[in-house]
Design a protein around this motif. Structure first.
Motif, PDB file in Angstrom:
ATOM      1  N   ARG A   1       2.273   1.523  -3.584  1.00  0.00           N
ATOM      2  CA  ARG A   1       1.245   2.038  -4.488  1.00  0.00           C
ATOM      3  C   ARG A   1       1.187   3.563  -4.410  1.00  0.00           C
ATOM      4  O   ARG A   1       1.028   4.246  -5.420  1.00  0.00           O
ATOM      5  N   TYR A   2       1.337   4.072  -3.191  1.00  0.00           N
ATOM      6  CA  TYR A   2       1.275   5.513  -2.992  1.00  0.00           C
ATOM      7  C   TYR A   2       2.517   6.202  -3.538  1.00  0.00           C
ATOM      8  O   TYR A   2       2.451   7.312  -4.044  1.00  0.00           O
TER       9      TYR A   2
ATOM     10  N   PRO B   1      -1.725   4.990   4.122  1.00  0.00           N
ATOM     11  CA  PRO B   1      -2.054   4.750   2.718  1.00  0.00           C
ATOM     12  C   PRO B   1      -2.747   3.390   2.619  1.00  0.00           C
ATOM     13  O   PRO B   1      -2.364   2.443   3.292  1.00  0.00           O
ATOM     14  N   SER B   2      -3.790   3.305   1.830  1.00  0.00           N
ATOM     15  CA  SER B   2      -4.446   2.013   1.645  1.00  0.00           C
ATOM     16  C   SER B   2      -4.562   1.767   0.156  1.00  0.00           C
ATOM     17  O   SER B   2      -4.102   2.569  -0.658  1.00  0.00           O
ATOM     18  N   MET B   3      -5.178   0.662  -0.206  1.00  0.00           N
ATOM     19  CA  MET B   3      -5.292   0.336  -1.623  1.00  0.00           C
ATOM     20  C   MET B   3      -6.295   1.245  -2.326  1.00  0.00           C
ATOM     21  O   MET B   3      -6.456   1.162  -3.529  1.00  0.00           O
ATOM     22  N   THR B   4      -6.964   2.099  -1.568  1.00  0.00           N
ATOM     23  CA  THR B   4      -7.910   2.997  -2.210  1.00  0.00           C
ATOM     24  C   THR B   4      -7.468   4.455  -2.158  1.00  0.00           C
ATOM     25  O   THR B   4      -8.146   5.334  -2.680  1.00  0.00           O
ATOM     26  N   THR B   5      -6.296   4.721  -1.518  1.00  0.00           N
ATOM     27  CA  THR B   5      -5.806   6.096  -1.476  1.00  0.00           C
ATOM     28  C   THR B   5      -5.483   6.571  -2.888  1.00  0.00           C
ATOM     29  O   THR B   5      -4.951   5.810  -3.692  1.00  0.00           O
ATOM     30  N   ASP B   6      -5.767   7.818  -3.156  1.00  0.00           N
ATOM     31  CA  ASP B   6      -5.410   8.380  -4.453  1.00  0.00           C
ATOM     32  C   ASP B   6      -3.936   8.772  -4.419  1.00  0.00           C
ATOM     33  O   ASP B   6      -3.549   9.664  -3.675  1.00  0.00           O
TER      34      ASP B   6
ATOM     35  N   SER C   1       0.833  -1.207   0.000  1.00  0.00           N
ATOM     36  CA  SER C   1       0.000   0.000   0.000  1.00  0.00           C
ATOM     37  C   SER C   1       0.869   1.260   0.000  1.00  0.00           C
ATOM     38  O   SER C   1       0.493   2.274  -0.581  1.00  0.00           O
ATOM     39  N   ILE C   2       2.061   1.177   0.618  1.00  0.00           N
ATOM     40  CA  ILE C   2       2.961   2.322   0.554  1.00  0.00           C
ATOM     41  C   ILE C   2       3.595   2.424  -0.829  1.00  0.00           C
ATOM     42  O   ILE C   2       3.720   3.521  -1.390  1.00  0.00           O
TER      43      ILE C   2
ATOM     44  N   GLN D   1      -6.701  -4.395   4.692  1.00  0.00           N
ATOM     45  CA  GLN D   1      -7.349  -3.101   4.499  1.00  0.00           C
ATOM     46  C   GLN D   1      -7.904  -2.600   5.828  1.00  0.00           C
ATOM     47  O   GLN D   1      -8.470  -3.385   6.584  1.00  0.00           O
ATOM     48  N   PRO D   2      -7.759  -1.320   6.090  1.00  0.00           N
ATOM     49  CA  PRO D   2      -8.342  -0.808   7.343  1.00  0.00           C
ATOM     50  C   PRO D   2      -9.852  -0.631   7.212  1.00  0.00           C
ATOM     51  O   PRO D   2     -10.364   0.463   7.337  1.00  0.00           O
TER      52      PRO D   2
END
Lengths: 303, 328, 323
Positions: free
Chosen positions: B221-222, C259-264, B218-219, B262-263
């Motif tokens: 991806r960001y 940050p998650s898998m849905t963060t832009d 997830s990091i 996922q949170p």
């Protein structure tokens, strides 16, 4: 936090900078912790006192170390005639001889340790840092020297070069650096894998600079602790060399020599051994307390 | 299209491992096996994988902190692998690294000012002391620290602040590439976002390219424009971020994506979790053929026989799987 | 309602360090029900681990604990060693983050397990061995009989963590305290371990406390969460409530900053400014005050107490009715 009985988190750094307290290097913090250790601080003061007396008593005392008084042979401790610690079988004043002996013993302790420190740190750091074949070669050489018995080595030196006090420095120092170099090498190997050393390589620093700026300052902690334990060890080694007649020669004297002379007359003149032995023991204790204090101060988690 | 800033070609890194026991042999551990990629100016390439997949070795191999056993690292027309440490020195200021452990990557016996200013001493000898001081002050302010902190020692700072100091040291020569080796994994959650934002900001301002090594998708991806997935030293898949998270081709990539927690209590993962059985095989003894086949839910006999080559699935998107097409 | 398995009230933990007194846990109270899975979330230094170290008498030598921890009605805080020895590893067991340093390196896995059974259950050798292998199979360690005589360093990270879970569940504990059990593991192995814990809880009605810094881990497993900051609980409630409707500014900011898998990826993360609190020098007011976007004067002076804001949902914040 993983293991049971873990030390608590955050015992220190967090936010001290933010709080605006006076900035302190690790050395300064260690010194602050050390000062709180009463046994260690007491030992330092006592050691200073012993050192000062060793320096100044022989300068100002009414008797010299060679002066012989035929009229007062083997008298016990007395305030009369300034023979505070009594006299020996040759009628020499024991007070001045004991402090003079302290001068020699402490000098030998410090000098031999300095020799060991200089050779050991350089040798160990180079071997550990450069590693590989050089390391293998250097450490096998140390292993070979280790296998030579100390006494054997010193007897050879003394028979070849004759007896003198500098030889004693050299001989003890030359043997004691072996352990020092092993300690330093081990520490260097551990520090070499730290990321700050990699980051030094990454900015392009040359290896001698990395050794001087990154490795050596960081191995000094355990080395200092070892030094405080090495000084008394070396004093004792000198004592037994003197005991065997290989160390300091008459009329010079050291605690070890005084003790060996006194040991023969333990029944008839116990003061001959009592004073130098007490001082030697006190010095040992002091160095050990200081070593303990330093160990705690330099690595507070390792208690 | 622009030429790449840095090109890695068929890079392999081996370590010698002495086995325990009286007659232990020395064996070769293939940490990185035949890896190629390009890094564009101002781009972030995320390198993702589990423990022991060789992602850190790859980062260090690019900077020649670990010497690769084969392959090339092409930088400004030179192959860095062929250069001696002395010849590498002028290139060091362009290629920097940030490590995972914030405290152990700073020399505890140096002040923050010395740490941050040290690269200048080496690479900008024309600067005098006051010029260097000014540069250090400006850099510290840039990474969100106060200039007067330069007289302090690293042990007085928290993890996040230490990581800022590391970033300042890496950035002060205005490098073109920074290898970020798990730069936020050792930090607290509330600090991770600060450091991620700082790195992105610095990239926007200076155009530095990042090799962002992480195990946290997830990091990644960001942070990343492109993603590269590694497993046991090999590249499994490379793709632009949108393609990767939208349409990953390799079964391993899909398993990784599905396992990201996922949170959100109603939807703890992004889809049905693809469970991988067993553990990572020993890198000393990798499986034949496709290295992933022992844990792959779709393995067929072909996978054991022949290692799959990277195949193209559209622009910049490559995956190494025999069945990638039929499984779509 | 059934009586709680574990009841903590007014727990304080302090450490005497060279630099002064450090407050790790401050006036902490909570209850753990039977078969419940409670998540405790916090950053390093929030006191989440020290709470249970204190409860089980495992504090470092310079630590001291006050207050009350009752296990099935019996006071165990600062209880004599003999009492604790009958409980630790037997009725309450712990799982640590780093299995390699939590398992004895010089003992075979199997021997560590049979030793525990011999001590707490007085089982014979063969019987203990059978039970241990059964437990290893229970955590899906392949070829359990062979693994029985492995040393910890011979196992992979995920396998070791499972072996530790087997060890922790061997005596059929009533409470399992899992301290960052998946932090050192890879993502693909992490979900295996979490699922294992969940299956265990459903099968045996064991209560689980999951200590973690990762909100996402809690989301999948726990029914109730407690958020800690600076040694205090700032918010507690059912997991869905906390994620859907967080009321404390810290929880809100924390959720936003992850940050998650849905963060832009196009926008910057709303990070929490500032640094974690200094435990040696905690402010008199709310520990989060200096990083809080809603801070006002009262926050700096007075510590807010935990007040209910919904069904089993409480927060410790002065802001009314809440942000």
């Amino acid at each position: 936090m993983s293991a049971a009985k873990a030390p608590p988190l955050g015992s220190g750094p967090l936010g001290r900078a933010a709080r605006g307290e006076v900035s302190q290097s690790q050395w300064q913090q260690a010194w602050r912790r050390f000062r709180r250790n009463r046994a260690a601080m007491g030992s330092i003061w006592l050691l200073c006192l012993i050192a000062l007396l060793s320096i100044f008593v022989p300068m100002f005392w009414p008797h010299e170390i060679e002066d012989t008084y035929w009229e007062s042979i083997l008298i016990g401790p007395t305030l009369e005639n300034w023979h505070w610690f009594g006299t020996d079988a040759n009628g020499r004043d024991l007070f001045v001889r004991t402090w003079y002996g302290g001068r020699i013993s402490l000098t030998i302790g410090v000098m031999t340790t300095a020799v060991a420190l200089l050779i050991g740190v350089t040798y160990g750091a180079v071997a550990g840092f450069f590693g590989g074949r050089l390391d293998g070669f250097m450490m096998r050489f140390v292993d070979v020297l280790y296998s030579l018995p100390l006494l054997f080595f010193i007897i050879i030196l003394v028979t070849v070069f004759g007896r003198n006090i500098y030889l004693v420095f050299l001989a003890i120092g030359a043997v004691e650096w072996l352990t020092m170099s092993r300690i330093v090498r081990g520490q260097t190997l551990a520090i070499k894998t730290r990321e700050y050393v990699e980051s030094a390589v990454a900015i392009g620093l040359s290896r001698p600079v990395i050794l001087r700026r990154y490795i050596i300052p960081n191995v000094l902690g355990p080395v200092i602790v070892y030094v405080t334990l090495l000084i008394p060890t070396n004093i004792v080694i000198e004592s037994y060399l003197s005991f065997l007649g290989l160390g300091v020669q008459e009329p010079l004297t050291s605690w070890g020599l005084l003790i060996s002379q006194g040991a023969g007359q333990l029944d008839s003149a116990p003061w001959l051994i009592a004073f130098p032995a007490t001082l030697l023991a006190l010095t040992m204790f002091c160095f050990n307390f200081i070593g303990d204090g330093l160990r705690d101060a330099l690595d507070p988690r390792d208690r | 299209m622009n030429p790449p800033l840095l090109s890695v070609r068929r890079l392999s890194i081996q370590y010698s491992v002495r086995q325990s026991g009286l007659f232990g042999r020395t064996r070769q551990l293939q940490a990185v096996d035949d890896v190629s990629f390009d890094l564009m100016p101002g781009e972030t390439l995320g390198i993702v994988g589990e423990t022991g997949c060789g992602k850190s070795s790859l980062g260090k191999g690019v900077l020649q902190l670990v010497r690769p056993s084969a392959g090339q690292v092409l930088w400004q027309g030179r192959d860095l692998c062929q250069l001696s440490p002395q010849q590498l020195k002028p290139f060091r200021k362009d290629l920097q690294i940030i490590f995972q452990d914030p405290l152990s990557s700073l020399n505890p016996r140096m002040t923050v000012g010395e740490i941050v200013g040290e690269p200048l001493e080496l690479h900008a000898p024309e600067l005098d002391t006051s010029g260097r001081e000014r540069a250090v002050d400006a850099m510290l302010e840039r990474v969100g620290l106060r200039a007067e902190m330069k007289r302090r020692y690293p042990n007085e700072f928290s993890g996040g602040q230490c990581q800022r100091i590391s970033i300042a040291r890496a950035m002060i020569m205005q490098p073109r590439v920074i290898v970020c080796d798990e730069p936020v994994s050792a930090l607290d959650v509330s600090i991770q976002a600060q450091i991620c934002n700082l790195l992105r900001e610095l990239q926007r301002d200076t155009g530095v390219a990042l090799l962002f090594i992480s195990h946290d998708l997830s990091i990644v991806r960001y942070m990343s424009h492109r993603v590269m997935i590694m497993y046991l030293g090999r590249v499994m898949e490379t793709a632009p971020r949108e393609h990767f998270f939208g349409a990953a081709r390799h079964p391993y990539s899909r398993a990784l994506i599905s396992a990201v927690p996922q949170p959100d209590p109603d939807q703890p993962t992004a889809g049905p979790v693809i469970t991988l059985d067993g553990d990572l095989p020993s890198p000393l003894d990798p499986p034949s053929g496709c290295v992933f086949r022992t844990r792959c839910p779709h393995a067929i006999p072909l996978c054991a026989g022949q290692p799959p080559a990277l195949e193209s699935f559209g622009q910049d998107h490559e995956a190494a799987c025999h069945r990638a097409r039929e499984l779509q | 309602m059934a009586p709680p398995v574990l009841a903590v009230s007014g727990l304080n933990v302090r450490f005497h360090t060279n630099d002064g007194v450090l407050t790790a846990v401050n006036d902490l109270s909570f209850e753990l029900g039977e078969g419940e899975c409670l998540g405790i979330v916090g950053e390093s230094g929030s006191g989440k681990s020290q709470t249970f170290m204190a409860a089980l008498g495992l504090l470092a030598d310079n630590g001291e604990a006050g207050g009350s921890v009752r296990f099935r009605g019996q006071e165990i805080l600062n209880a004599p060693r003999k009492v604790l020895d009958g409980i630790r590893g037997n009725r309450i067991s712990m799982i640590f983050q780093d299995a390699l340093s939590a398992l004895t390196p010089t003992m075979r896995i199997g021997n560590q397990m049979t030793e525990l059974l011999a001590r707490h259950r007085r089982l014979g050798r063969n019987e203990a061995r059978a039970r241990a292998i059964e437990a290893l199979e229970g955590v899906r360690i392949p070829d359990a009989a062979a693994r029985f005589s492995s040393y910890p360093f011979e196992l992979s990270g995920g396998m070791r963590q499972r072996a530790m879970i087997a060890l922790a569940t061997l005596c059929g504990p009533e409470v399992i305290i899992a301290d960052e059990p998946t932090t050192a593991l890879d993502v693909t192995v992490q979900s295996q371990v979490l699922r294992l814990l969940d299956g265990l809880r459903q099968r045996t009605r064991t209560s689980i406390v999951l200590i973690t810094h990762d909100l996402a881990v809690v989301a999948g497993l726990c029914s109730r969460v407690m958020i800690m900051y600076g040694g205090r609980v700032v918010e507690t409630g059912p997991v869905r409530e906390i994620f859907r409707n967080p009321r404390h500014p810290y929880t809100q900011a924390l959720l936003r900053s992850m940050p998650s898998m849905t963060t832009d990826p196009g926008t910057d993360l709303p990070a929490i400014p500032g640094q974690p609190p200094d435990l040696e020098n905690l402010p008199p007011g709310c520990p989060f005050a200096d990083r809080c976007e809603h801070v006002f004067e009262r926050c700096l002076e007075q510590m807010p107490s935990l007040v209910p804001v919904g069904d089993r949902h409480s927060k410790a914040c002065h802001l009314e009715p809440g942000p």
